[in-house]
Write an enzyme that holds these catalytic residues in place. Structure first.
Site, PDB file in Angstrom:
ATOM      1  N   ALA A 221       0.799  -1.232   0.000  1.00 53.15           N
ATOM      2  CA  ALA A 221       0.000   0.000   0.000  1.00 53.15           C
ATOM      3  C   ALA A 221       0.835   1.287   0.000  1.00 53.15           C
ATOM      4  O   ALA A 221       0.413   2.296  -0.566  1.00 53.15           O
ATOM      5  CB  ALA A 221      -0.941   0.001   1.197  1.00 53.15           C
ATOM      6  N   HIS A 222       2.014   1.263   0.639  1.00 53.78           N
ATOM      7  CA  HIS A 222       2.726   2.546   0.761  1.00 53.78           C
ATOM      8  C   HIS A 222       3.379   2.995  -0.548  1.00 53.78           C
ATOM      9  O   HIS A 222       3.921   4.097  -0.626  1.00 53.78           O
ATOM     10  CB  HIS A 222       3.729   2.533   1.927  1.00 53.78           C
ATOM     11  CG  HIS A 222       4.983   1.751   1.713  1.00 53.78           C
ATOM     12  ND1 HIS A 222       6.189   2.362   1.477  1.00 53.78           N
ATOM     13  CD2 HIS A 222       5.233   0.433   1.734  1.00 53.78           C
ATOM     14  CE1 HIS A 222       7.128   1.430   1.371  1.00 53.78           C
ATOM     15  NE2 HIS A 222       6.568   0.248   1.523  1.00 53.78           N
ATOM     16  N   CYS A 354      20.152  -0.060   1.970  1.00 47.64           N
ATOM     17  CA  CYS A 354      19.571  -1.081   2.835  1.00 47.64           C
ATOM     18  C   CYS A 354      18.914  -0.373   4.012  1.00 47.64           C
ATOM     19  O   CYS A 354      18.863   0.857   4.057  1.00 47.64           O
ATOM     20  CB  CYS A 354      20.618  -2.090   3.273  1.00 47.64           C
ATOM     21  SG  CYS A 354      22.015  -1.362   4.107  1.00 47.64           S
TER      22      CYS A 354
HETATM   23  N1  PLP Z   1       9.133  -5.537  -3.739  1.00 45.69           N
HETATM   24  C1  PLP Z   1       9.478  -4.433  -4.417  1.00 45.69           C
HETATM   25  C2  PLP Z   1       9.619  -4.500  -5.899  1.00 45.69           C
HETATM   26  C3  PLP Z   1       9.699  -3.243  -3.732  1.00 45.69           C
HETATM   27  O1  PLP Z   1      10.054  -2.142  -4.404  1.00 45.69           O
HETATM   28  C4  PLP Z   1       9.558  -3.225  -2.325  1.00 45.69           C
HETATM   29  C5  PLP Z   1       9.850  -1.989  -1.553  1.00 45.69           C
HETATM   30  O2  PLP Z   1      10.699  -1.210  -1.908  1.00 45.69           O
HETATM   31  C6  PLP Z   1       9.186  -4.405  -1.670  1.00 45.69           C
HETATM   32  C7  PLP Z   1       8.980  -5.536  -2.414  1.00 45.69           C
HETATM   33  C8  PLP Z   1       8.987  -4.432  -0.200  1.00 45.69           C
HETATM   34  O3  PLP Z   1       7.779  -3.825   0.152  1.00 45.69           O
HETATM   35  P1  PLP Z   1       7.525  -3.284   1.639  1.00 45.69           P
HETATM   36  O4  PLP Z   1       8.330  -2.044   1.794  1.00 45.69           O
HETATM   37  O5  PLP Z   1       6.049  -3.023   1.670  1.00 45.69           O
HETATM   38  O6  PLP Z   1       7.908  -4.376   2.567  1.00 45.69           O
END
Ligand code: PLP
Length: 411
Positions: A221-222, A354
């Site tokens: 969602a974010h 990171c």
């Molecule tokens: N997958 C992708 C392609 C992403 O860009 C991100 C976040 O940057 C994630 C997974 C991880 O999502 P979350 O920040 O909601 O854990």
């Protein structure tokens, strides 16, 4: 306040006002636990169910196929460990080699987010190469799946269990040819589960269409104007999935834990607004991205658009999401550049930070074959629903002097 430019939408987006307003009552008077039996609990449960219906409609899924999670990372981990190891004893897999022999190999692209890549590697899986634009090498996928099928036919392995290919890359924005991927998977590994991480695609691509070719789809969602800490994993009916969390049996036993009611309600509102505005936003933001990239290439010597494709009419950016402008700058260190940009009120990223905020080497740029001296000067400017012309102007004005200054002092 002076002018600033927030160009880090791929890291996170500002919440949409409507989403903030939708979540507030559930942090306040409508606070009950949706798993309870009383009227207040039923009210919270209804709100979660309504949000589930909304996501199902937006994603072309059935409500029962929508599993709420704590975000993209959890959705990806649940997909890879949950489907890659469904049928293993218990939620914690034993030695990867034993399980690969019994349950099959997991495979992903070399440019996945760490939330997919690391679980795949932890299960002893294989990666598939990409070309210089970051697009999956379909011949390599064919080769890897064919070789695994041959090993399975010889009784040496259990074949391929899961293939995970992201819809759009988080560092460089490259879209993957999921229809072609699905076809190759169905040909060589008809029993395999196909997962796609659509976290970076949701704002720009028709995710319902992606859902139609995949068995599992992750979103967060974010990344589209919703709150942090809420995600969805679409789990197609009939796909075997071992839960990673055991407990109260929420989400039909696929993801135990009290649901984040306020966050889920807000996420559904943000998702609805995003899908509604998508066609116009794709056009608007692509124009901003083009102006930004063309302006930077023209004004900063030694700046190259990462994995650029040049068509007969100039740069062809149709293979990328509109929200990501990734460049590499010769003779400049990303960290120093980001520092100077921040001082000029431009907030961007090198795309490979990171959790500590420190920069780590980008496996994506390495897989694309970007030379290491260029990788050192990588910069991702990412745009989204709140990005304005004035922000692009501000970044275009701030970048050339920052690069010049760093070159003058040799950083
Ligand atoms: N997958 C992708 C392609 C992403 O860009 C991100 C976040 O940057 C994630 C997974 C991880 O999502 P979350 O920040 O909601 O854990």
């Amino acid at each position: 306040m002076g002018v600033s430019a927030y160009l880090d939408h791929a890291a996170t987006t500002p919440m949409r006002r409507e989403a903030v307003e939708a979540m507030l009552p559930f942090l306040d008077e409508r606070f009950a636990n949706p798993s309870g039996a009383h009227r207040m609990a039923r009210d919270a449960r209804r709100a979660v169910d309504d949000a589930r219906d909304r996501f199902a409609a937006l994603l072309g899924a059935r409500p029962g196929e929508v599993v709420f999670t704590s975000g993209g990372t959890e959705s990806d981990n649940l997909a890879v460990f949950g489907a890659g190891r469904a049928g293993a004893d218990g939620p914690v897999p034993s030695a990867p080699a034993d399980l690969t022999a019994r349950l099959g190999t997991v495979v992903c692209s070399a440019v996945e987010h760490h939330a997919v890549l690391d679980p795949v590697l932890a299960l002893g899986g294989r990666t598939v190469a990409v070309d210089r634009t970051g697009r999956l090498d379909l011949d390599d996928l064919d080769e890897v799946l064919w070789a695994e099928a041959a090993r399975a036919a010889a009784g040496e392995s259990a074949g391929v269990r899961l293939v995970s290919v992201m819809a759009a890359n988080n560092e460089v924005g490259t879209l993957q040819p999921l229809g072609d991927v699905a076809e190759i998977v169905r040909r060589h590994a008809p029993g395999a589960v196909l997962h796609t991480d659509a976290v970076q695609a949701f704002c720009w691509a028709d995710v319902a269409e992606l859902c139609s070719v995949a068995d599992l789809v992750s979103i967060s969602a974010h990344k589209f104007g919703g709150p942090k800490g809420v995600g969805v994993l679409v789990v197609r009916d009939g796909v075997a999935l071992s839960p990673r969390q055991l407990g109260g049996g929420q989400e039909r036993g696929r993801r135990s834990g009290t649901q984040n009611v306020a966050g889920i309600v807000a996420a559904a509102v943000a998702a609805g607004l995003t899908v509604e505005a998508r066609p116009a936003e794709v056009e608007r933001v692509a124009k901003l991205r083009d102006r930004l990239l063309d302006g930077l290439v023209a004004s900063v010597p030694g700046l190259v658009e990462t994995g650029a494709v040049v068509g007969p009419g100039g740069p062809d950016r149709t293979g990328r999401v509109p929200g990501v402008a990734h460049v590499c700058i010769e003779g400049v260190e990303s960290e120093a550049l980001l520092f100077l940009l921040e001082r000029a009120e431009v907030f961007a990223s090198a795309a490979s930070s990171c959790s500590s905020g420190a920069l780590e080497a980008s496996h994506v740029l390495a897989a694309m074959g970007v030379p290491s001296e260029l990788r050192a000067g990588s910069l991702r400017l990412s745009l989204g629903w709140s990005t304005t012309d004035a922000e692009v102007d501000h970044a275009l004005a701030a970048l050339p002097p920052a690069v010049e200054r760093l070159r003058a002092v040799g950083l």
